[in-house]
Design a protein around this motif. Sequence first.
Motif, PDB file in Angstrom:
ATOM      1  N   ARG A 185      -8.342   9.796  10.072  1.00 50.67           N
ATOM      2  CA  ARG A 185      -8.496   8.569  10.844  1.00 50.67           C
ATOM      3  C   ARG A 185      -8.211   7.391   9.914  1.00 50.67           C
ATOM      4  O   ARG A 185      -8.996   7.100   9.006  1.00 50.67           O
ATOM      5  N   LEU A 186      -7.099   6.768  10.166  1.00 50.79           N
ATOM      6  CA  LEU A 186      -6.571   5.738   9.264  1.00 50.79           C
ATOM      7  C   LEU A 186      -6.798   4.346   9.840  1.00 50.79           C
ATOM      8  O   LEU A 186      -6.548   4.102  11.021  1.00 50.79           O
ATOM      9  N   LEU A 187      -7.265   3.438   8.989  1.00 55.66           N
ATOM     10  CA  LEU A 187      -7.408   2.033   9.331  1.00 55.66           C
ATOM     11  C   LEU A 187      -6.611   1.215   8.324  1.00 55.66           C
ATOM     12  O   LEU A 187      -6.902   1.246   7.127  1.00 55.66           O
ATOM     13  N   VAL A 188      -5.599   0.514   8.804  1.00 57.02           N
ATOM     14  CA  VAL A 188      -4.795  -0.374   7.959  1.00 57.02           C
ATOM     15  C   VAL A 188      -5.212  -1.799   8.279  1.00 57.02           C
ATOM     16  O   VAL A 188      -5.047  -2.265   9.409  1.00 57.02           O
ATOM     17  N   TYR A 189      -5.785  -2.493   7.304  1.00 59.40           N
ATOM     18  CA  TYR A 189      -6.311  -3.840   7.508  1.00 59.40           C
ATOM     19  C   TYR A 189      -5.418  -4.869   6.832  1.00 59.40           C
ATOM     20  O   TYR A 189      -4.699  -4.571   5.868  1.00 59.40           O
ATOM     21  N   ALA A 190      -5.440  -6.073   7.368  1.00 57.11           N
ATOM     22  CA  ALA A 190      -4.633  -7.157   6.818  1.00 57.11           C
ATOM     23  C   ALA A 190      -5.158  -7.535   5.441  1.00 57.11           C
ATOM     24  O   ALA A 190      -6.368  -7.666   5.230  1.00 57.11           O
ATOM     25  N   HIS A 191      -4.255  -7.721   4.527  1.00 55.16           N
ATOM     26  CA  HIS A 191      -4.627  -8.054   3.154  1.00 55.16           C
ATOM     27  C   HIS A 191      -3.920  -9.335   2.743  1.00 55.16           C
ATOM     28  O   HIS A 191      -2.699  -9.467   2.894  1.00 55.16           O
ATOM     29  N   LEU A 192      -4.686 -10.298   2.241  1.00 56.63           N
ATOM     30  CA  LEU A 192      -4.132 -11.557   1.765  1.00 56.63           C
ATOM     31  C   LEU A 192      -4.005 -11.509   0.253  1.00 56.63           C
ATOM     32  O   LEU A 192      -4.993 -11.294  -0.457  1.00 56.63           O
ATOM     33  N   GLY A 193      -2.789 -11.660  -0.226  1.00 59.16           N
ATOM     34  CA  GLY A 193      -2.555 -11.645  -1.659  1.00 59.16           C
ATOM     35  C   GLY A 193      -2.926 -12.959  -2.313  1.00 59.16           C
ATOM     36  O   GLY A 193      -3.344 -13.929  -1.671  1.00 59.16           O
ATOM     37  N   ARG A 194      -2.776 -12.993  -3.614  1.00 61.97           N
ATOM     38  CA  ARG A 194      -3.101 -14.187  -4.372  1.00 61.97           C
ATOM     39  C   ARG A 194      -2.147 -15.322  -3.996  1.00 61.97           C
ATOM     40  O   ARG A 194      -0.942 -15.137  -3.919  1.00 61.97           O
ATOM     41  N   GLY A 195      -2.707 -16.498  -3.765  1.00 65.01           N
ATOM     42  CA  GLY A 195      -1.894 -17.666  -3.410  1.00 65.01           C
ATOM     43  C   GLY A 195      -1.576 -17.779  -1.939  1.00 65.01           C
ATOM     44  O   GLY A 195      -0.870 -18.696  -1.529  1.00 65.01           O
ATOM     45  N   GLN A 196      -2.101 -16.857  -1.112  1.00 67.32           N
ATOM     46  CA  GLN A 196      -1.853 -16.895   0.319  1.00 67.32           C
ATOM     47  C   GLN A 196      -3.094 -17.401   1.035  1.00 67.32           C
ATOM     48  O   GLN A 196      -4.223 -17.148   0.617  1.00 67.32           O
ATOM     49  N   SER A 197      -2.880 -18.128   2.123  1.00 66.62           N
ATOM     50  CA  SER A 197      -3.969 -18.636   2.956  1.00 66.62           C
ATOM     51  C   SER A 197      -4.001 -17.876   4.265  1.00 66.62           C
ATOM     52  O   SER A 197      -3.084 -17.126   4.599  1.00 66.62           O
TER      53      SER A 197
END
Length: 430
Positions: free
Chosen positions: A371-383
Amino acid sequence: MLPPFSSPILLPLFLLLSPGVWSYEAPEDKQDAFARKACPAFLTFTNAAYLAGVTVELPCHCKPQQIKSVVWFFRKHHGGSKETRALTDHHGNRLLDPNLVPLGGELRSRFSIRLFSLLIFRVEPDDSGIYICGSAHKDFFYGYDLDIQEARTLSFLPRTPSEGMSKRRKETKGFGSTEPLYRVFTSFRPWSVCDRCGVPGEQVRAGLCYVHSQYLHLRYRRANQTVTSCGSGAVPRAFGQLKQSGVRAKLQVKSCQVTCQAQAPPSSKIIALMAFLGHNSASLPVFYLSHAADRILTLGCPGARANMAVAWDRGVEPIYRSERLTGRNLSTTSPRLLIDTGHHLVFQPAKTQDSGVYYCWLRGHQAAEIRLLVYAHLGRGQSVTSHPDFWKALKTVLRSYVVMTAVFCLLVFGRAGVRHLRATRETHED
């Protein structure tokens, strides 16, 4: 990257690295089992060829009886003795889960030693070379000539071609001689079993590049002393045109469909253990995984080996190699979701819409549920506003707020109206 493990309990495959040379010491009751085979008086290298992406196991077939721990050494083909290095970790003791090994990682981050055998996870062409089982005193017992070949193309075959070597050969003749120096050909492994049962499935087989010559190095041991893999150290350097022969490793796929056969019931001990752990022995083991979006994700099937048939499903939808890879050049263009030559399910990269339930098949039977959950990830310098789904999510939230506000106002005004009608009715009665 996180493939699940082979049991309902998430038991990691530990890799313990010592500050000195990596070694493994067997229990006292296991010493004789590993010392029954006598080591050769003259060190030779056994040829072994594999497709890139699989997990390779190199057993240490012999060692002196007084040796209780072994060390594995590595050097590149045609390298000198000074280039031989032990597979060590110079950063002290640590635990490493091989299921977390990244693709393209250094060799020292992708190996493990268990019961004297060397395991290399997700091998790459750069891992080709000489592997020697020895001791911390640099005594050498057993050696391998490892050749890792990359399959650049995948072909789908509706019908079964002839088994064995391919018809395509490349011959190179010596100067002033009618006898060719070598012949290059593709040797195919046997077809795997159907990777699914009860539904349409696929069979896979690998074709590796081999060379036939009377001038191979004698120190490399093979079943046929005149045949070895194309990347073997037994191939003389004079065969420089071997890489330009056009013969490469191949991967072939064909469709199949078989009926499901009844499996033997598990033993009473396994049933009791599963009941004690709170698992139903009749159900599939379930694994939970979360992963950041826009990053490469690799899933592995529990217990899968290089020679096993592995299939993947997303829910009830099967994922076929033939639909995603047929006719593609695997080294240049590849789909975002594919099954690589090591039977891993690879997301390049993973997206939030990839979240869901995945099933893997092993040898024609379902082996695990993921059961896979792919979540949004904000990188460095992103808002937050830079995310492509931000405005869509904002509109959804505002609409929900408006609807909830309207319902709330309707309830308040409705309640006030009911009270007003009751007060008016009581006034008329008075």
